[in-house]
Design an enzyme around this catalytic site. Structure first.
Site, short mmCIF file in Angstrom:
data_model
loop_
_atom_site.label_atom_id
_atom_site.label_comp_id
_atom_site.label_asym_id
_atom_site.label_seq_id
_atom_site.Cartn_x
_atom_site.Cartn_y
_atom_site.Cartn_z
N GLU A 1 0.84 -1.20 0.00
CA GLU A 1 0.00 0.00 0.00
C GLU A 1 0.88 1.25 0.00
OE1 GLU A 1 -3.87 -0.54 2.62
OE2 GLU A 1 -2.23 -1.78 3.36
N ASP B 1 3.90 1.49 -1.23
CA ASP B 1 4.47 1.64 -2.57
C ASP B 1 3.47 2.27 -3.53
OD1 ASP B 1 6.81 0.57 -1.71
OD2 ASP B 1 6.40 -1.46 -2.46
N GLU C 1 23.43 7.03 28.01
CA GLU C 1 22.83 6.61 26.73
C GLU C 1 23.51 5.35 26.22
OE1 GLU C 1 23.97 9.80 24.18
OE2 GLU C 1 22.79 11.27 25.29
N LYS D 1 25.64 3.24 23.64
CA LYS D 1 26.61 3.58 22.60
C LYS D 1 26.27 2.71 21.39
CE LYS D 1 31.47 4.52 21.86
NZ LYS D 1 31.68 3.85 20.58
N ARG E 1 31.84 11.37 9.70
CA ARG E 1 32.80 11.98 10.61
C ARG E 1 34.18 12.14 9.95
NH1 ARG E 1 36.49 9.89 14.30
NH2 ARG E 1 36.95 11.33 15.99
N LYS F 1 27.42 11.16 30.09
CA LYS F 1 27.75 12.54 29.75
C LYS F 1 27.27 13.47 30.86
CE LYS F 1 26.77 11.56 24.90
NZ LYS F 1 25.88 11.78 23.75
N LYS G 1 32.71 0.53 27.71
CA LYS G 1 32.51 -0.49 26.68
C LYS G 1 32.27 -1.86 27.31
CE LYS G 1 34.86 0.33 22.88
NZ LYS G 1 34.63 0.35 21.44
N CYS H 1 20.98 -39.83 7.85
CA CYS H 1 20.70 -39.10 9.08
C CYS H 1 21.50 -39.70 10.24
CB CYS H 1 19.21 -39.16 9.41
SG CYS H 1 18.80 -38.50 11.04
N CYS I 1 18.78 -41.51 12.70
CA CYS I 1 17.94 -42.66 12.37
C CYS I 1 18.41 -43.42 11.13
CB CYS I 1 16.49 -42.22 12.19
SG CYS I 1 16.23 -41.24 10.71
S1 IVH Z 1 28.56 11.40 21.83
C1 IVH Z 1 32.12 14.21 21.73
N1 IVH Z 1 26.80 9.48 22.15
O1 IVH Z 1 30.80 6.81 19.32
C2 IVH Z 1 31.24 13.07 21.83
N2 IVH Z 1 28.56 9.12 20.60
O2 IVH Z 1 33.85 7.27 20.07
C3 IVH Z 1 30.36 12.96 20.67
N3 IVH Z 1 28.44 6.99 19.42
O3 IVH Z 1 31.96 9.08 16.96
C4 IVH Z 1 29.71 11.67 20.54
N4 IVH Z 1 26.60 6.27 20.40
O4 IVH Z 1 29.69 8.07 16.48
C5 IVH Z 1 27.92 9.87 21.51
N5 IVH Z 1 25.14 7.90 22.54
C6 IVH Z 1 26.24 8.28 21.88
C7 IVH Z 1 26.88 7.48 20.92
C8 IVH Z 1 28.05 7.93 20.30
C9 IVH Z 1 27.55 6.00 19.50
C10 IVH Z 1 29.64 7.00 18.55
C11 IVH Z 1 29.83 8.30 17.84
C12 IVH Z 1 31.24 8.74 18.10
C13 IVH Z 1 31.86 7.55 18.75
C14 IVH Z 1 32.77 8.07 19.84
#
Ligand code: IVH
Length: 671
Positions: free
Chosen positions: A37, A39, A115, A117, A138, A291, A315, A407, A410
């Site tokens: 739909e 499309d 947040e 990553k 980037r 942050k 990490k 198999c 069996c």
């Molecule tokens: S903040 C100055 N928030 O991780 C900080 N980065 O090593 C700006 N990334 O290049 C980034 N999730 O592409 C931020 N919740 C998040 C992220 C995030 C993934 C990536 C981002 C960045 C790299 C940093």
């Protein structure tokens, strides 16, 4: 001003509808129409625009799939450098970082924003007066690549925001372009089926490869998504990071789901919880980012040349390890598919010791070039079965792995059907197939018969006590007492669990039957639509395919399954044993939401929107789509929309999807 012509009106209507459906699909995860739909709307708009060039608009959704090639990938210099994040694998170091931040901000009150990553590709979007003007990667942080035409095909990136008054005239929204785990798997399957390209090693590579295509129409097919996580140019407009995220989300740009936490303990607890729940995210995450929220406090901490001091990435432990294959064995699944499995030297991966890893199928064995004795990399993603991803070193005298012709369980023939990757045992009463189907039937998400795991099932089959699902319901205490390790108590518990399982709803029974192509979700759709096994089992292909979620392949498997004479006699026996075959109407389970309105925003894990709403109603609450001061609670999933921002502003109680699931507690899972 001239009144709009009917054609212009239709064009505007189609553009708005398509934008609305894009948002429903990519941002809210609750599509209202099928792909076909969608499309149809899209093609109608394309045609009208082609025939009426005077109504062209740069913001039209058709511009997402730009014709022709991107002009190379031009260079773009970032006016505000794109820094990276300091990172650590040690929770202690995160605590030390928090302590340092505490010192440097001199005991002031402060908030942290935590947040996920996202494991994707960093991307900077420039919005000018609310319209997407440029998108860049980037690169090295100073200079990136212009990927504007490609990013325009990403449907969760609005070409024009919903409310430009919420944003400064020029704003650089930085975030991650990524691909959901499910879409990644689908993409790799499709690439493998075309046989043209090597599949991508991980979702990150898939996102990056898809974004940096010369031909944006390739990017368009890849189901990429975007989540904002930081501000570049124009960031001065926001006093805090949480304000930035909320404003961007309110303007219609999806932003990362963040939690504001003010204590070190709270931050540590949250990142540890996130690590143990990392698989609950629909996309791959490789850690959590902490942050400092306030921009003023951030400026006091400053940055080094490469990283800000006001943020740190924690990490998660690696989920890969290297080990040696001792043996490759062949396992027969419940549909008869023979799967090669590697028995490896036990090794710890992401905190769990594993000694077996799947090789999926024989094409995969060939692709990896793997054989017994090889040194390999293994990966474990949470609940998912560990898999071999790469041969690190070949064994000196490697012997090629060939699919078995008989198999292993069996001795019947093993055949490969045309156009199929899988090799199957042809014997429908193969004991290993039977064992696996019974174990599936009894498993938690199916009939949920506690105490009937694989080991018990294996004994029941070996002793010939059970030869189809219905035999489970005829088991007697004496039968069980003849099994290994069964004393009276255990036998009685198992029989009680069997008895209880008779009242599972039709949805669970449908899933338990193990119909090809019918997973948990499809089973629920079928049960919701037919309500009764008699009706479901006599449904025609047309009737089935008229249900939106049911495609022709599923319809075919369902009809096939129910037309078998074995199925019919099985169903008769199940009914005779007293197994429930209807889907009950929703009944009241508790009063925990009595008198409250509950609003959902974002993608919930484990429930569709409709299911979550049904759970609220069953507990006395009223689901609603709008947030006001009177709202009882807002539940946020991944990528929450503007309702999240509004709830924060109004001080309405906000919980996330896992907290919501906890509230529903046992009742929901046992349902
Ligand atoms: S903040 C100055 N928030 O991780 C900080 N980065 O090593 C700006 N990334 O290049 C980034 N999730 O592409 C931020 N919740 C998040 C992220 C995030 C993934 C990536 C981002 C960045 C790299 C940093």
């Amino acid at each position: 001003m001239k009144p709009a012509s009917p054609i212009e009106k239709r064009i505007n209507y189609l553009r708005d509808e398509i934008r609305r459906h894009d948002r429903l699909y990519y941002v809210d995860s609750r599509p209202e129409i099928s792909d076909s739909e969608y499309d149809r709307l899209f093609r109608e708009l394309e045609t009208l625009e082609r025939e009426n060039q005077g109504f062209a608009s740069g913001d039209s959704p058709t511009r997402r799939v730009a014709g022709g090639l991107s002009e190379g990938l031009g260079k773009v210099s970032h006016s505000v450098p794109m820094l990276s994040l300091a990172n650590t694998y040690s929770a202690d170091e995160v605590e030390e970082w928090i302590a340092r931040v505490e010192r440097l901000t001199g005991g002031e009150k402060k908030d942290f924003v935590v947040e996920p990553k996202i494991d994707g590709v960093s991307c900077a979007l420039i919005y000018e007066r609310g319209s997407l003007a440029r998108a860049a990667t980037r690169g090295d942080g100073e200079t990136g690549e212009d990927v504007t035409p490609n990013v325009k095909t990403v449907r969760s990136v609005p070409l024009a925001v919903e409310n430009s008054a919420l944003l400064p005239a020029r704003l650089e929204v930085r975030g991650e372009i990524y691909i959901d785990k499910e879409d990644f798997a689908r993409l790799n399957d499709a690439l493998a089926a075309e046989g043209k390209e090597m599949p991508f090693a991980n979702p990150r590579n898939a996102a990056s490869g898809s974004l940096r295509q010369k031909d944006p129409s390739v990017t368009a097919r890849r189901r990429l998504k975007f989540l904002a996580h930081s501000a570049g140019e124009g960031s001065e407009a926001f006093a805090s990071h949480s304000r930035f995220l909320a404003s961007v989300a309110a303007a219609g740009i999806p932003s990362v789901k963040a939690r504001i936490i003010s204590t070190a303990d709270g931050v540590m607890r949250y990142i540890r919880d996130a690590e143990s729940n990392r698989d609950a995210y629909p996309f791959e995450i490789d850690g959590m980012v902490v942050k400092l929220d306030s921009v003023q406090q951030r400026s006091r901490l400053g940055s080094t040349a490469r990283q800000p001091r006001w943020a740190i990435a924690y990490k998660f432990a690696a989920r890969r390890a290297v080990s040696k294959i001792n043996k490759i064995v062949f396992q027969v699944g419940r549909t008869g598919v023979v799967t090669p499995v590697a028995e490896i030297e036990p090794v710890a991966v992401g905190g769990v010791v594993i000694s077996r890893a799947t090789l999926h199928n024989f094409d995969e064995v060939k692709r990896l070039g793997v054989s017994e004795g090889d040194t390999v990399s293994v990966e474990r993603a949470g609940d998912v079965i560990p898999k071999i991803i790469k041969v690190e070193q070949k064994a000196p005298s490697a012997v090629e792995v060939v699919p078995p012709v008989k198999c292993p369980a069996c001795g019947s023939d093993v055949v490969r059907e045309e156009n199929e990757v899988a090799y199957r045992c042809v014997n429908p009463s193969c004991p290993q197939q039977l064992e696996r189907s019974l174990a599936h039937f009894a498993s938690r998400d199916a009939m949920n018969i506690e105490g009937m795991g694989e080991a018990v099932v294996a004994q029941l089959v070996a002793k010939k006590l059970v030869s189809d699902y219905s035999d489970i319901f005829g088991l007697k205490e004496d039968d069980l007492l003849g099994l290994e390790l069964f004393k009276e108590k255990r036998a009685q518990n198992l029989l009680a669990a069997v008895e209880q399982s008779k009242s599972r709803p039709l949805s669970k029974l449908t899933y338990a039957l193990g119909i090809r192509n019918v997973g948990e979700k499809t089973a629920r759709v079928l049960a919701d639509n037919f309500r009764d096994l008699n009706r479901l089992s006599s449904a025609s292909k047309d009737e089935l395919s008229s249900i939106r979620e049911i495609g022709p392949a599923i319809a075919e498997s369902v009809v096939n399954f129910f037309s078998q004479s074995q199925t019919r006699s099985l169903l008769a026996k199940l009914k005779k044993a007293g197994v429930n075959t209807v889907e009950p109407q929703n009944e009241r389970v508790s009063d925990i939401f009595a008198g409250k309105t509950v609003v959902f925003t974002g993608e919930l894990d484990g429930f569709t929107r409709a299911e979550a709403e049904a759970e609220v109603r069953k507990r006395g609450g009223e689901p609603s789509s709008a947030v006001s001061k009177k709202t009882g609670m807002v539940v946020t999933g991944a990528n929450p929309g503007s309702k999240y921002a509004k709830a924060l502003k109004l001080g309405v109680k906000v919980v996330d999807g896992s907290e919501f699931a906890e509230m529903l507690s046992e009742e929901f899972r046992k349902r």
